[in-house]
Enzyme design. Structure first.
Site, PDB file in Angstrom:
ATOM      1  NE  ARG A  55      26.759  18.827 -42.043  1.00  0.00           N
ATOM      2  CZ  ARG A  55      26.106  19.699 -41.264  1.00  0.00           C
ATOM      3  NH1 ARG A  55      26.328  19.725 -39.960  1.00  0.00           N
ATOM      4  NH2 ARG A  55      25.221  20.517 -41.780  1.00  0.00           N
ATOM      5  CE  LYS A  82      21.652  18.889 -42.389  1.00  0.00           C
ATOM      6  NZ  LYS A  82      21.371  18.818 -40.955  1.00  0.00           N
ATOM      7  CD  GLU A 132      21.947  14.403 -33.825  1.00  0.00           C
ATOM      8  OE1 GLU A 132      21.938  15.621 -34.047  1.00  0.00           O
ATOM      9  OE2 GLU A 132      22.383  13.570 -34.640  1.00  0.00           O
TER      10      GLU A 132
END
Ligand SMILES: *Cc1c(COP(=O)(O)O)cnc(C)c1O
Length: 341
Positions: free
Chosen positions: A82, A184, A220
């Site tokens: 990620r 992220k 989310e």
């Protein structure tokens, strides 16, 4: 190894400086060998890419002491993957996957004295991150970067028992400028700070963000993915390109299918079908799953029948199975647990 004199059971979720951190510099197109250092301060140019244009990305993971006294971490290869996606999206160099995992393990090992003991409820939070470190004044990517890993012991997320959260449907769009859903990065969080402070002021624990295009579908919260349980016991999680693919969520979906024999489905979830679900939870590394009791959509309350007072039964089974896998009391799928020592 002598543990630090810390009141593990009463730790909060805050930063405590530990002894060592890993640092590697990227210069002239290559990463250096890197080193464990003791200085917790970062010194960079006032014009560094990270300070002027927010070129910074991060990951979050944990180290645990298992029931039989080993120190382990959970699926670090997925954090490496990620972080690679995040780096590419922000035009930053990739810190190689094998080196990422090695740096994480080295940093945990160096700070072994801070890894909370089994049964304390506390864990060692691990934060790999990278930022543009040289001066850039024209809008462009930096030429030099620093990759670091630090650790900090954190307390049990549910202190004094689980209290289900109340969440509001947010009028703010989640900060995903230019479609930054799968990364992220600091900028996503910076842009969500106002919404979270505002939610807290109004008495809510979190914001539920909807899809920016139609504002009908559940995405989310600022830092966790949603899981729902239908009245007939099926686990459902929203599918969308602008949701951060939570490693906890992916693991819980597999746990639901392979350990609990439940159906688990990733599909679009509409705000107006929330009434049909029996349980709702938020998942992420920090808490594994936090139960949600109530969602408030502009004054209209949606209550989840099991989960108003405590964790619903399916949420609880998911929580207990995954934490059992992490703590070594339940056999893990191949490759999920990586031993530090
Ligand atoms: C980190 C994060 C999550 C949770 O991901 P995990 O890999 O399970 O920790 C969910 N949503 C956002 C926006 C995040 O930053």
């Amino acid at each position: 190894m002598e543990k630090k004199n810390i009141d593990w059971a009463n730790l909060g979720f805050g930063y405590i400086e530990t002894d060592y951190r890993f640092v590697s510099d990227y210069k002239n197109g290559a990463w250096d060998d890197g080193a464990m250092i003791q200085d917790a301060n970062v010194v960079i140019s006032e014009c560094a890419g990270v300070l002027q244009y927010a070129q910074t990305i991060f990951e979050g993971m944990k180290a645990y002491t298992t029931a039989d006294g080993r120190i382990v971490t959970f699926r670090p290869d997925l954090n490496a993957d990620r972080m690679e996606q995040s780096a590419k999206r922000l035009e930053m160099p990739v810190f190689p996957k094998e080196r990422f995992v090695e740096a994480v393990l080295m940093t945990i090992k160096a700070n072994e004295a801070y890894v909370p003991p089994y049964g304390s409820g506390a864990t060692l939070y691990v934060r790999p991150y990278m930022f543009g470190s040289n001066a850039v004044i024209g809008v462009k990517p930096a030429d030099e970067y620093q990759f670091r890993v630090f650790t900090t012991p954190v307390g049990p997320y549910f202190k004094g028992g689980v209290k289900p959260l109340t969440i509001r449907v947010s009028d703010f769009d989640r900060a995903a400028p230019c479609g930054t859903g799968h990364i992220k990065a600091g900028l996503n969080y910076a842009m969500s700070l106002h919404a979270i402070v505002d939610a807290h002021k109004q008495g809510y624990d979190e914001n539920m963000y909807l899809d920016a295009g139609t504002r009908t579908k559940v995405e989310e919260t600022g830092g966790a993915n949603f899981l729902f349980v239908t009245k007939d016991g099926k686990v459902v999680t929203p599918k969308s390109d602008s949701i951060l693919p939570s490693i906890t969520r992916r693991s819980l979906m597999q746990v639901a299918r392979e350990y609990l024999g439940l159906e688990a489905e990733e599909r679009e979830v509409y705000l107006d079908e929330l009434n049909d679900f029996a349980e709702c939870g938020l998942c992420g590394t920090a808490a594994v799953i936090s139960p949600v009791g109530k969602v408030v959509d502009h004054g209209k309350e949606i209550c989840f029948p099991s989960g108003m007072a405590e964790m619903g039964p399916v949420t609880k089974k998911l929580y207990e199975t995954l934490t059992g896998i992490q703590m070594g009391t339940i056999k893990a799928p191949e490759g999920w647990i990586v031993e530090v020592k």
